[in-house]
Write an enzyme that holds these catalytic residues in place. Structure first.
Site, PDB file in Angstrom:
ATOM      1  N   VAL A 621       0.816  -1.215   0.000  1.00 60.13           N
ATOM      2  CA  VAL A 621       0.000   0.000   0.000  1.00 60.13           C
ATOM      3  C   VAL A 621       0.847   1.261   0.000  1.00 60.13           C
ATOM      4  O   VAL A 621       0.362   2.330  -0.391  1.00 60.13           O
ATOM      5  CB  VAL A 621      -0.964   0.007   1.203  1.00 60.13           C
ATOM      6  N   CYS A 622       2.083   1.164   0.461  1.00 61.18           N
ATOM      7  CA  CYS A 622       2.939   2.352   0.431  1.00 61.18           C
ATOM      8  C   CYS A 622       3.313   2.705  -1.002  1.00 61.18           C
ATOM      9  O   CYS A 622       3.450   3.876  -1.340  1.00 61.18           O
ATOM     10  CB  CYS A 622       4.187   2.113   1.269  1.00 61.18           C
ATOM     11  N   ALA A 623       3.488   1.680  -1.838  1.00 63.02           N
ATOM     12  CA  ALA A 623       3.799   1.905  -3.246  1.00 63.02           C
ATOM     13  C   ALA A 623       2.563   1.802  -4.124  1.00 63.02           C
ATOM     14  O   ALA A 623       2.660   1.917  -5.349  1.00 63.02           O
ATOM     15  CB  ALA A 623       4.847   0.896  -3.717  1.00 63.02           C
TER      16      ALA A 623
END
EC number: 2.3.2.26
Length: 654
Positions: A621-623
């Site tokens: 989810v960070c990328a």
């Protein structure tokens, strides 16, 4: 040579008495040669001193004249113009402040403007540019004169302060093509006059229409269907303001930057009072909510962060503590650390994903807070004494502003009536009786509204006199039409006047990061993120969000990925159709930490990858990346996707 000290008579030899005044001058000493020399030498020294002082003063004056003080720099604005079908038009959101010297010429100003604009706009080409006035004419001389241009002279000519001066740059190619097109029109014998569809008393306003047609077409009205409310508005990418005959139309001043003032025609007919009008969500020149948010997000300092410790079992509790912390700053980034239900810290480093999930969960928690009342799709502020003591109205407004500017979603629950009043578009508040949550009050107002005779109306108003007196709208009914005024006054008191302080506190919170100003200038862009709409996430929309990363063309890996991509597309269609426990919003949440598309652009752009190391989908989810498994059948793919997404509620789980 000697002188009488009394009368000043000159005599050569010393005598006892002055031959002029007769007074005794015997006390005057005789001057010898040495005394004369000493006196002459003293006189010479004094003359040399005065001569030296005069020289120093002259030198000092020359030194002061040669050292000129540099003029103080001033701040103006520079923007970009491009050639449109309707002529040279400024690009919204591209204006930047520029510090200049008032004595700068147009050539020096052009160089500084291009340097500043290229630093903030990577898409500017390395071509020749020219400097333009706001009317699109090239800057050479002061308008109407032969005086060479300087900032100081232009400021005196237009009579504006430096801060309000805006100049523009454009490519030489666009300027020359505009000149050629104008020349061709002037040579043409036929003159085409474009007439707006409705004559407006506002001479400085226009209605946006497609430049493809010679005459603007009536703009369509788009509203969403609601079961109980007569005042629902839908924000679609193709919806526009109504412009039908016999109706007044709300219109905006033409302005050249995002936060220019807006002029509103507040008059409306009775028919229009029952439905809200909205501009097209895609404003002229392609302005979108993401453009406005990107401008607001420039104030966020990525080098500092505010910490939030959140437990999913009670998101509001951790958020409320974090926003009330004295060290919290909305201008700082956010560092969110989740813990599971038993208090174990999840292994997640916040580079965007945890923050987006936190803001999503926070907006869901806000919808059920005690400061709101009404239906799920038509929330109004209500007064709660304990919430007022704890300043909850302000913090909820701040949470909404921070969520949207930091890339999260909006509340999507406010009543359209309340939202339009909140941003100042409706001066008189109107709402249906059905929106009142108190059944007794609703019943009383319906009785007044449905009265069929004047005598019946007077009896009913007397029956509910204490309720009407509390709102200050009890009156003697002279005509049957007075019932409408009484009901309207009570509704305005119920939703607005009695909650005035709460609304002001809520607006103060929304003003965080200048978000309230953006709402007031562009309510149509943010309507669907603040109010409930019937629009839902579709399979096609979700498919287009993710950019597919394939293997090398012609490879066996590429063939397998193409086959699995069809599984992914069918899987999205299946989830959309079956309406089961898994939804398209869950898939978006799994990949990005967002349950719905936010006003801001999702950064980084979501990616779809293929992987063979795991049977189940894997998300970063960070990328904003989802990796789908390469399996041999659609049935296995669907089963693996369902199981993987439904059993991955946290960042620490695979």
């Amino acid at each position: 040579m000697m002188y009488c000290p009394f009368c000043g008579f000159q005599f050569e030899n010393l005598t006892k008495f002055c031959c002029s005044c007769g007074k005794d001058i015997s006390f005057v000493p005789a001057k010898d040669a040495s005394t004369e020399q000493e006196h002459s030498r003293a006189k010479t020294v004094v003359q040399q001193f005065f001569k030296y002082r005069e020289g120093k003063e002259a030198e000092r004056r020359m030194f002061s004249k040669s050292k000129k003080k540099s003029k103080k720099t001033v701040k103006i604005s520079v923007g970009i113009m491009k050639k449109k079908r309707t002529g040279m038009r400024p690009i919204r959101g591209k204006s930047l402040p520029l510090h200049v010297d008032p004595s700068w010429s147009s050539e020096r100003l052009l160089g500084a403007a291009i340097k500043k604009l290229k630093a903030f706009n990577q898409d500017m080409k390395d071509v020749e540019y020219i400097l333009l006035y706001p009317d699109g004419s090239q800057i050479k001389n002061i308008p109407g004169t032969d005086t060479p241009f300087t900032i100081e002279l232009y400021k005196e000519a237009v009579g504006k302060p430096y801060q309000r001066i805006t100049l523009f740059v454009c490519t030489l190619e666009d300027f020359l093509s505009e000149y050629v097109s104008v020349s061709e029109v002037e040579e043409d014998d036929e003159v085409v006059v474009r007439v707006p569809p409705v004559t407006s008393p506002l001479s400085d306003t226009v209605l946006w229409s497609s430049p493809e047609s010679s005459t603007p077409e009536p703009i369509r009205r788009s509203t969403s269907i609601s079961q109980t409310s007569d005042v629902q508005v839908r924000c679609g990418t193709e919806s526009q303001m109504a412009s039908t005959s016999g109706e007044h139309t709300t219109s905006y001043n033409i302005y050249t930057n995002i936060y220019a003032p807006v002029v509103i025609d507040s008059s409306s007919s009775d028919a229009e009072g029952e439905e809200l009008q909205k501009e097209n969500c895609d404003e002229p020149d392609g302005l979108t909510a993401a453009d406005v948010i990107s401008n607001l997000a420039l104030k966020i300092n990525k080098t500092s962060c505010s910490r939030f410790n959140i437990n999913r079992a009670n998101v509001w509790d951790g958020a409320y503590r974090g926003f009330r912390r004295s060290s919290y700053s909305p201008n700082s980034g956010m560092m969110v650390k989740f813990s599971d239900d038993v208090g174990l810290a999840e292994e997640a480093i916040d580079t965007g994903g945890p923050t987006r999930e936190f803001l999503t969960l926070l907006m869901e928690a806000i919808r059920t807070r005690r400061i709101f009342e009404g239906k799920d799709y038509a929330k109004y502020l209500t007064f709660h004494s304990e919430a007022a003591d704890e300043n909850e109205y302000f913090y909820v407004g701040r949470m909404i502003a921070v969520s949207i500017v930091h890339g999260g979603p909006g509340p999507c629950c406010l009543s359209p009536n309340f939202f339009m009043y909140l941003v100042g578009k409706d001066k008189t508040f109107e709402a249906p009786i059905d929106d009142i949550p108190d059944e007794e009050i609703k019943k009383a107002l319906l009785e007044i509204k449905n009265a069929t005779s004047l005598s019946e109306l007077r009896v009913i108003s007397e029956k509910h006199s204490s309720m009407l007196q509390t709102a200050g709208c009890f009156r003697f009914m002279r005509t049957l039409e007075d019932r409408k005024k009484v009901v309207a006054d009570y509704i305005q008191w119920y939703f607005i006047y009695r909650k005035h302080l709460s609304i002001q506190s809520f607006r103060k919170g929304l003003a965080t990061l200048d978000f309230l100003n953006a709402l007031e200038q562009h309510p149509s862009l943010f309507f669907s993120f603040m109010c409930y709409t019937e629009t839902r996430l579709t399979a096609d929309l979700l498919e287009n969000i993710f950019h597919v990363q394939f293997g090398p063309p012609g490879s066996s890996r590429r063939q397998e990925e193409t086959r699995v991509l069809s599984y992914w597309q069918d899987y999205l269609l299946s989830v959309e159709e079956r309406n089961g426990s898994l939804s398209l919003e869950d898939i978006l949440m799994f990949a990005t930490g967002l349950r719905e598309l936010p006003p801001a652009a999702i950064q980084p752009k979501p990616q779809l990858l293929f992987q063979t190391t795991s049977r189940f989908p894997v998300a970063d989810v960070c990328a904003n990346t989802i990796k789908i498994p390469v399996l041999h059948s659609y049935e296995d793919f669907q089963e693996a996707m369902d199981y993987g997404i439904q059993n991955s509620p946290g960042f620490g789980l695979p």
